[in-house]
Design an enzyme around this catalytic site. Sequence first.
Site, PDB file in Angstrom:
ATOM      1  NE  ARG A 188      10.268   8.362  28.416  1.00 46.02           N
ATOM      2  CZ  ARG A 188       9.659   8.047  27.289  1.00 46.02           C
ATOM      3  NH1 ARG A 188       8.350   8.027  27.224  1.00 46.02           N
ATOM      4  NH2 ARG A 188      10.366   7.723  26.217  1.00 46.02           N
TER       5      ARG A 188
ATOM      6  CG  HIS B 111     -33.250  10.043   3.274  1.00 47.72           C
ATOM      7  ND1 HIS B 111     -32.890  10.193   4.594  1.00 47.72           N
ATOM      8  CD2 HIS B 111     -33.873  11.203   2.918  1.00 47.72           C
ATOM      9  CE1 HIS B 111     -33.289  11.378   5.033  1.00 47.72           C
ATOM     10  NE2 HIS B 111     -33.877  12.014   4.035  1.00 47.72           N
TER      11      HIS B 111
ATOM     12  CB  SER C  80     -15.696 -12.077  -9.589  1.00 50.39           C
ATOM     13  OG  SER C  80     -16.154 -13.264  -8.961  1.00 50.39           O
TER      14      SER C  80
ATOM     15  NE  ARG D 128      10.302   1.349  20.053  1.00 56.83           N
ATOM     16  CZ  ARG D 128      11.613   1.452  19.812  1.00 56.83           C
ATOM     17  NH1 ARG D 128      12.075   1.117  18.610  1.00 56.83           N
ATOM     18  NH2 ARG D 128      12.443   1.870  20.743  1.00 56.83           N
TER      19      ARG D 128
ATOM     20  CE1 TYR E 149      -3.313  -2.814   0.196  1.00 60.47           C
ATOM     21  CE2 TYR E 149      -2.781  -3.076   2.515  1.00 60.47           C
ATOM     22  CZ  TYR E 149      -3.448  -3.513   1.378  1.00 60.47           C
ATOM     23  OH  TYR E 149      -4.223  -4.632   1.425  1.00 60.47           O
TER      24      TYR E 149
ATOM     25  CG  ASP F  29      16.459   2.641  21.531  1.00 63.25           C
ATOM     26  OD1 ASP F  29      16.652   3.173  22.639  1.00 63.25           O
ATOM     27  OD2 ASP F  29      15.454   2.901  20.828  1.00 63.25           O
TER      28      ASP F  29
ATOM     29  CB  THR G   1      17.643  12.555  28.577  1.00 62.59           C
ATOM     30  OG1 THR G   1      17.184  11.288  29.088  1.00 62.59           O
ATOM     31  CG2 THR G   1      16.477  13.280  27.934  1.00 62.59           C
TER      32      THR G   1
END
Length: 485
Positions: A330, A160, A290, A339, A15, A88, A112
């Site tokens: 935090r 409608h 189909s 993520r 996609y 990480d 940090t």
Amino acid sequence: MSTTDKYVSPLSERYASKEMQYIFSPDMKFKTWRQLWIALAETEKELGLKDVNGNERITDEQIEELKAHADDINYDVAKEREKLVRHDVMSHVYAYGVQCPKAAGIIHLGATSCYVGDNTDIIVMTKGLKLVRKKLINVIAKLAKFADEYKALPTLAFTHFQPAQPTTVGKRATLWLQEFMLDLEELDFVISTMKMLGSKGTTGTQASFLELFDGDMETIDKIDPMIAKKMGFKECYPVSGQTYSRKVDTRVVNALAGIAASAHKMSNDIRLLQHLKEVEEPFEKNQIGSSAMAYKRNPMRSERIASLSRYVMVDALNPAITSATQWFERTLDDSANKRLSIPEAFLATDGVLDLCINVVDGLVVNDKVIYKHIMSELPFMATENIMMDAVKAGGDRQMLHERIRELSMEAGANVKKKGLDNNLLELIAEDDSFNMTLDELKAAMDPSKYVGRAPYQVDVFLKETVNPVLEANKDLLGLSAEINV
């Protein structure tokens, strides 16, 4: 390992575009981390950071070493280090230091983890928003062209999903177009509000920089603006905990969900129109509709728009709940969710917009079918005009209204119960109360007489609302989109 024996996200395989995938790629993420470390080191040097002996703490040589390895990331070293330390950011600090031994001691100085993590998230989301904006502008441009081309083609309108007063094919397209224009307004607002976290420290107090710069408040005030400018932003959020407010993620994904909702509405209308055989999405020469019914032309692109759009709209709950449940300065329960939810919202929206560009670019309008449908209902809709003409010729308004009602019921029964064509005009012509011939009645059956101001409304909307936006963004136009499968 085979590529077929593990899960691979359809967002990447089927996609989302390569451009959007790169924005949320590891390369983009970790190269941005290194750019942020360089910006921090440069800022600290420019502000005159000294060591305990009063010597220059950061040298040009160290910064040049960092720049020399800004893009050649040693992923293998970082991966092995993360297995050991389970962190990480520190793993990548270590890996960068392996490549830059002279600068190893000043990487991440005073910062940090959220300095690289959160600032990168803001940078990446902003890039993603700008790509979404580019594609949205192109959807708007293609819809504007379609609306202009068919602004005067009468079509049966529905309320409608029941036949109502006629509109035009182009006027209906402006309803889709207006919703995307509203989305563009929201998107522009969100982009204009994006700010960096800056370097605020572990609880947002900048205590580490107070120590580094010996309490020099005036110098510390310069850190965030300088980093923001180096990274292409005007400013940082004025206050924060360790992270930027997760309300920002909510705002961003809500903007994407709004685009998804507009695309979903348009795709639903196209699917219904394709059922009526009035307007159809593109269908390729060798496309199979189909596996069982070879004659079918299923609206698979529009169905995919609806499917991905629903995903984005539901995904908008993720950052909202995350924002609501953060504790004090935090917590880390946002990380795993972010993520997934943020990149996937962008990748899915990207796929939706590519599909919208592709569909609108190739819409097929079956004007003969549209005419047939409108003419089957127009006699009912023209009855008020017919009645007024008969009154002008000397008829009694109340009596004529009753006769119109009775004859309409009879014609409706012929259509619904007997499967016959609408013969209301014939019934009126045969009724002496109206004193009108069939030819006179048929002369009133020009669909364009019943569309009101629809063509004019299209012209004004395009001229005053849409075209100025397209002109201001003409450098972004010209996109086409091929779908993967």
